[in-house]
Scaffold this motif. Sequence first.
Motif, mmCIF file in Angstrom:
data_model
loop_
_atom_site.group_PDB
_atom_site.id
_atom_site.type_symbol
_atom_site.label_atom_id
_atom_site.label_comp_id
_atom_site.label_asym_id
_atom_site.label_seq_id
_atom_site.Cartn_x
_atom_site.Cartn_y
_atom_site.Cartn_z
ATOM 1 N N THR A 147 -10.244 14.806 -8.328
ATOM 2 C CA THR A 147 -10.501 13.538 -9.011
ATOM 3 C C THR A 147 -9.197 13.019 -9.598
ATOM 4 O OG1 THR A 147 -12.730 14.296 -9.563
ATOM 5 C CG2 THR A 147 -11.878 12.396 -10.790
ATOM 6 N N LEU A 148 -8.845 11.790 -9.223
ATOM 7 C CA LEU A 148 -7.590 11.210 -9.692
ATOM 8 C C LEU A 148 -7.640 10.917 -11.193
ATOM 9 C CD1 LEU A 148 -6.783 8.681 -6.819
ATOM 10 C CD2 LEU A 148 -5.674 10.886 -7.285
ATOM 11 N N ALA A 149 -6.623 11.356 -11.902
ATOM 12 C CA ALA A 149 -6.482 11.043 -13.332
ATOM 13 C C ALA A 149 -5.795 9.705 -13.515
ATOM 14 C CB ALA A 149 -5.683 12.134 -14.032
ATOM 15 N N VAL A 150 -5.030 9.304 -12.505
ATOM 16 C CA VAL A 150 -4.261 8.060 -12.535
ATOM 17 C C VAL A 150 -4.445 7.367 -11.186
ATOM 18 C CG1 VAL A 150 -2.555 8.966 -14.165
ATOM 19 C CG2 VAL A 150 -2.180 9.223 -11.706
ATOM 20 N N PRO A 151 -4.178 6.066 -11.117
ATOM 21 C CA PRO A 151 -4.246 5.402 -9.809
ATOM 22 C C PRO A 151 -3.235 6.013 -8.839
ATOM 23 C CG PRO A 151 -4.152 3.793 -11.586
ATOM 24 C CD PRO A 151 -3.864 5.134 -12.197
ATOM 25 N N LEU A 152 -3.594 6.044 -7.580
ATOM 26 C CA LEU A 152 -2.714 6.536 -6.525
ATOM 27 C C LEU A 152 -2.747 5.505 -5.413
ATOM 28 C CD1 LEU A 152 -0.926 8.879 -5.456
ATOM 29 C CD2 LEU A 152 -2.994 9.823 -4.423
ATOM 30 N N GLY A 153 -1.670 4.726 -5.300
ATOM 31 C CA GLY A 153 -1.672 3.621 -4.340
ATOM 32 C C GLY A 153 -2.784 2.657 -4.720
ATOM 33 N N ALA A 154 -3.660 2.342 -3.767
ATOM 34 C CA ALA A 154 -4.772 1.423 -4.013
ATOM 35 C C ALA A 154 -5.996 2.125 -4.608
ATOM 36 C CB ALA A 154 -5.172 0.737 -2.706
ATOM 37 N N LEU A 155 -5.933 3.444 -4.739
ATOM 38 C CA LEU A 155 -7.078 4.200 -5.251
ATOM 39 C C LEU A 155 -7.054 4.232 -6.774
ATOM 40 C CD1 LEU A 155 -6.926 7.220 -2.775
ATOM 41 C CD2 LEU A 155 -8.324 5.138 -2.604
ATOM 42 N N PRO A 156 -8.178 3.915 -7.407
ATOM 43 C CA PRO A 156 -8.214 3.874 -8.873
ATOM 44 C C PRO A 156 -8.342 5.270 -9.489
ATOM 45 C CG PRO A 156 -10.379 3.379 -7.998
ATOM 46 C CD PRO A 156 -9.447 3.515 -6.808
#
Length: 139
Positions: A95-104
Motif C-alpha cells: 500500500t502506497l504511503a505517498v503518490p507514485l507517478g499517477a498512483l495516489p
Amino acid sequence: MSGLPQHPNIETAVRYHQAVAQGAVGAELVRFFHEEAVQQEYPNALFPDGVRRDLSAVLQAAERGRDILSRQRFEVRNAVAAGDQVALEVTWTGTLAVPLGALPAGHVLRADIAVFLEFRDGRIWAQRNYDCYERPDRT
C-alpha cells in the motif's frame, strides 16, 4: 509456514520475507544476509532496467521502502529447496504511503514474484527476483 516443506533455508527465507513485511531495516534485516550478498531484481514495471544491489544498497532500499509503503505483505505460496538454494513463489501486496507517478497514496500494488535465494553459512548470499506487477488500472 504451515503447508510449506520443512527445510532450514526455507524457514529462513519465509522469516526474511516476514521481516521485510514488518518494515525491518538495519540490524533486523542484515542478520538474514551474508556479508557478500548480492540482490538482482530483473526488469519489471517499477524498475524497467532492473537493479543490482550489494548489501549496503539492499539496506538503503529497505529504508526508502519504509517511506514509500505504509504496509506490505508477502504470501509465500510455494517453496522448494535443493542444497543451499531455495525457490519461492510469492504474492506481494504493498500500500502506497505517498503518490507514485499517477498512483495516489493508498493505492495497493500487487505482484506475483519468483524469488531464487542462494545461501552460504545459513544466510542469503544471492537473491534473484522476477517481479510481475499487476497493471494499476486492474486493481
